[in-house]
Design a protein around this motif. Structure first.
Motif, PDB file in Angstrom:
ATOM      1  N   GLN A 156       0.824  -1.217   0.000  1.00 23.10           N
ATOM      2  CA  GLN A 156       0.000   0.000   0.000  1.00 23.10           C
ATOM      3  C   GLN A 156       0.859   1.269   0.000  1.00 23.10           C
ATOM      4  O   GLN A 156       0.324   2.367   0.115  1.00 23.10           O
ATOM      5  N   VAL A 169      -5.705  -6.468  10.632  1.00 25.24           N
ATOM      6  CA  VAL A 169      -6.341  -6.841   9.371  1.00 25.24           C
ATOM      7  C   VAL A 169      -6.996  -8.204   9.533  1.00 25.24           C
ATOM      8  O   VAL A 169      -6.335  -9.185   9.874  1.00 25.24           O
ATOM      9  N   SER A 214      -8.780  -9.968   7.082  1.00 24.84           N
ATOM     10  CA  SER A 214      -8.577 -10.819   5.916  1.00 24.84           C
ATOM     11  C   SER A 214      -7.829 -10.038   4.839  1.00 24.84           C
ATOM     12  O   SER A 214      -8.176  -8.903   4.542  1.00 24.84           O
ATOM     13  N   HIS A 242      -7.854 -10.967   1.832  1.00 21.89           N
ATOM     14  CA  HIS A 242      -8.574 -11.217   0.583  1.00 21.89           C
ATOM     15  C   HIS A 242      -9.761 -10.263   0.388  1.00 21.89           C
ATOM     16  O   HIS A 242     -10.475 -10.362  -0.604  1.00 21.89           O
ATOM     17  N   ASP A 243      -9.967  -9.347   1.346  1.00 23.32           N
ATOM     18  CA  ASP A 243     -11.116  -8.441   1.258  1.00 23.32           C
ATOM     19  C   ASP A 243     -11.005  -7.488   0.071  1.00 23.32           C
ATOM     20  O   ASP A 243     -12.005  -7.108  -0.529  1.00 23.32           O
ATOM     21  N   ASN A 244      -9.798  -7.076  -0.250  1.00 19.61           N
ATOM     22  CA  ASN A 244      -9.569  -6.122  -1.334  1.00 19.61           C
ATOM     23  C   ASN A 244      -8.714  -6.800  -2.404  1.00 19.61           C
ATOM     24  O   ASN A 244      -7.546  -7.110  -2.175  1.00 19.61           O
ATOM     25  N   ALA A 245      -9.303  -7.040  -3.582  1.00 25.04           N
ATOM     26  CA  ALA A 245      -8.609  -7.785  -4.641  1.00 25.04           C
ATOM     27  C   ALA A 245      -7.354  -7.064  -5.112  1.00 25.04           C
ATOM     28  O   ALA A 245      -6.314  -7.700  -5.367  1.00 25.04           O
ATOM     29  N   LEU A 246      -7.406  -5.728  -5.213  1.00 21.97           N
ATOM     30  CA  LEU A 246      -6.251  -4.965  -5.671  1.00 21.97           C
ATOM     31  C   LEU A 246      -5.118  -5.058  -4.661  1.00 21.97           C
ATOM     32  O   LEU A 246      -3.958  -5.283  -5.029  1.00 21.97           O
ATOM     33  N   ASP A 247      -5.444  -4.900  -3.372  1.00 23.53           N
ATOM     34  CA  ASP A 247      -4.425  -5.010  -2.333  1.00 23.53           C
ATOM     35  C   ASP A 247      -3.816  -6.411  -2.310  1.00 23.53           C
ATOM     36  O   ASP A 247      -2.616  -6.574  -2.117  1.00 23.53           O
ATOM     37  N   ASN A 248      -4.657  -7.424  -2.478  1.00 27.13           N
ATOM     38  CA  ASN A 248      -4.151  -8.790  -2.454  1.00 27.13           C
ATOM     39  C   ASN A 248      -3.215  -9.054  -3.619  1.00 27.13           C
ATOM     40  O   ASN A 248      -2.196  -9.734  -3.466  1.00 27.13           O
ATOM     41  N   ASN A 249      -3.536  -8.490  -4.783  1.00 29.12           N
ATOM     42  CA  ASN A 249      -2.659  -8.655  -5.944  1.00 29.12           C
ATOM     43  C   ASN A 249      -1.321  -7.957  -5.706  1.00 29.12           C
ATOM     44  O   ASN A 249      -0.252  -8.501  -6.020  1.00 29.12           O
ATOM     45  N   ARG A 250      -1.371  -6.759  -5.138  1.00 28.85           N
ATOM     46  CA  ARG A 250      -0.131  -6.041  -4.820  1.00 28.85           C
ATOM     47  C   ARG A 250       0.673  -6.773  -3.760  1.00 28.85           C
ATOM     48  O   ARG A 250       1.905  -6.826  -3.823  1.00 28.85           O
TER      49      ARG A 250
END
Length: 262
Positions: free
Chosen positions: A81, A107, A109, A111-119
């Motif tokens: 982030q 935090v 999970s 997996h709640d935010n797809a963009l954050d999880n990808n980053r």
């Protein structure tokens, strides 16, 4: 000629990409203290053998970071982030390895935010390329997912003891993994058991997993019950450093050697 060019190009891509990082994700059915002691000593054993190892806390609670005296203030998610730099969340431990957490703060999970999880996945991959071996203290989320995709491509080890309750929990964990990841092999590590007991536990578990899930398992090794482990922990040291001739030290070195060679 065309096939030769394709093979040559693929070989060049592999060389530029560098060696595939060694990721060992441990999923334990045991209590926090035993899990954390095993993870700390295993990673220290890898470092002792000359592997540039890092231990990653990827659990929401009861993670190995608390055992090491490092609460999660910032982690790889905060790097993703752009709240901090990668070198700010990696710490050198006196046991000879590095340590970081997957997330900081509270935090629930990743997996709640797809963009954050990808980053986060990208940052984890960058981290993994910098170390010889990445050992992950992980757990499955409510949908039976691992924290990041790269863990599914590495070694996944189920940590159990020889008790009936632990074996049952280990099988249930393998069943959950199989349902989410499909058919693939999983490692089994048995602690608080001698080699003969551990081999019997593994054989029975492997037979059941093969029969009912068609899942192949492989034996990672065993760690005997040894009070030298807790004595070393009280000294703030790994057992192979404080008591190199202890039975547990011999076992940890053997398992670390197998991981380093595979």
């Amino acid at each position: 000629m065309a096939n030769f060019s394709i093979d040559q190009a693929e070989g060049l891509r592999r060389m530029l990409a560098g060696p595939k990082p060694r990721i060992v994700t441990l999923l334990s059915v045991l209590g926090t203290a035993e899990k954390n002691a095993m993870l700390t000593n295993l990673t220290a054993s890898l470092a002792h053998l000359g592997t540039d190892a890092i231990l990653v806390n990827a659990r929401r609670s009861n993670g190995v970071g608390m055992h090491l005296g490092h609460a999660r203030k910032h982690g790889l998610l905060e790097v993703a982030q752009q709240q901090c730099a990668l070198n700010e969340v990696v710490q050198s431990m006196q046991q000879g390895f590095s340590f970081t957490s997957m997330v900081g703060g509270n935090v629930k999970s990743i997996h709640d935010n797809a963009l954050d999880n990808n980053r986060l996945s990208n940052i984890f991959n960058v981290l993994a390329q910098q170390y010889g071996t990445v050992v992950v203290d992980a757990e499955l989320d409510t949908e039976d997912r691992l924290p990041v995709a790269a863990m599914a491509d590495g070694e996944i080890v189920v940590h159990i003891t020889s008790s009936a309750e632990s074996i049952k929990a280990g099988y249930c964990l393998i069943k959950r993994l199989n349902a989410n990841l499909g058919r693939r092999s999983f490692g089994v590590l048995v602690t608080n058991a001698d080699e003969a007991q551990a081999q019997l536990v593994y054989a029975n578990l492997a037979k059941t997993a093969s029969r009912y899930l068609a899942v192949p398992l492989h034996f990672m090794g065993s760690i005997p019950a040894d009070d030298h482990v807790s004595r070393a922990s009280r000294l703030g040291r790994s057992v192979i450093d404080a008591f190199p001739m202890a039975l547990a030290s011999v076992a940890f070195r053997r398992i670390a050697g197998q991981l380093g060679l595979s």
